[in-house]
Design an enzyme around this catalytic site. Structure first.
Site, PDB file in Angstrom:
ATOM      1  N   CYS A 145     -69.439 -47.141 -16.850  1.00  0.00           N
ATOM      2  CA  CYS A 145     -68.121 -46.496 -16.941  1.00  0.00           C
ATOM      3  C   CYS A 145     -67.120 -47.127 -15.970  1.00  0.00           C
ATOM      4  O   CYS A 145     -67.291 -47.036 -14.752  1.00  0.00           O
ATOM      5  CB  CYS A 145     -68.301 -45.003 -16.656  1.00  0.00           C
ATOM      6  SG  CYS A 145     -66.776 -44.089 -16.422  1.00  0.00           S
ATOM      7  N   CYS A 170     -65.438 -44.662 -13.555  1.00  0.00           N
ATOM      8  CA  CYS A 170     -66.422 -44.243 -12.550  1.00  0.00           C
ATOM      9  C   CYS A 170     -66.501 -45.275 -11.432  1.00  0.00           C
ATOM     10  O   CYS A 170     -66.577 -44.922 -10.247  1.00  0.00           O
ATOM     11  CB  CYS A 170     -67.798 -44.066 -13.186  1.00  0.00           C
ATOM     12  SG  CYS A 170     -67.872 -42.795 -14.466  1.00  0.00           S
TER      13      CYS A 170
END
Length: 161
Positions: free
Chosen positions: A84, A87
């Site tokens: 991600c 993230c």
């Protein structure tokens, strides 16, 4: 004879490529997941799994309908995935804040791909999702990549500052 030799060469090449891809995956994995440590190897952000969550944060098996915080200090929990992009964007922010608030707030991270059961129970549908938890207050959550000022303000609210 040529067919046998060709099959042997292809088999060896295939096995060699499988071995190297596994080692590449391990190297990628180790660089994608960062545990912040100081020079004395102190961990500021701890990985948390399902059992660790039940032991240290909230026993969701015993108290399914009521949030009962088990921690000694407020905590910040970052639900993430290694693939991600957002993230990865907030990871250094979390690392910096974990160092700054060391001893005042516990910082955890949970890999959604490894802890799908926990992510499902806590209704983590989008990542990054960061939970802020303390005492008797209901957990608060933030979805998406935010800046350092936002996370700092949420942590200060946890601390009553």
């Amino acid at each position: 004879m040529k067919k046998l030799l060709l099959i042997s060469i292809i088999s060896i090449a295939f096995l060699a490529s499988c071995g190297s891809s596994d080692s590449n995956k391990k190297e990628e994995k180790s660089t994608d997941i960062t545990i912040t440590e100081s020079t004395d190897n102190k961990v500021f952000i701890r990985d948390l799994d399902y059992k660790g969550f039940i032991k240290n944060v909230w026993d969701i098996e015993e108290n399914t309908n009521e949030f009962i915080f088990k921690g000694e200090r407020p905590c910040v929990i970052d639900f993430y995935a290694t693939w991600c992009g957002p993230c990865k964007t907030i990871a250094p922010i979390m690392e910096e804040l974990a160092k700054e608030y060391d001893g005042k707030v516990d910082f955890y991270k949970i890999d959604c791909d490894k802890e799908m059961k926990l992510a499902t129970i806590l209704q983590v549908r989008n990542i990054p999702m960061v939970f802020f938890m303390k005492g008797d207050a209901q957990p608060e959550k933030s979805v998406g990549a935010k800046d350092e000022a936002y996370f700092r303000s949420q942590i200060n609210r946890l601390l009553g500052e």
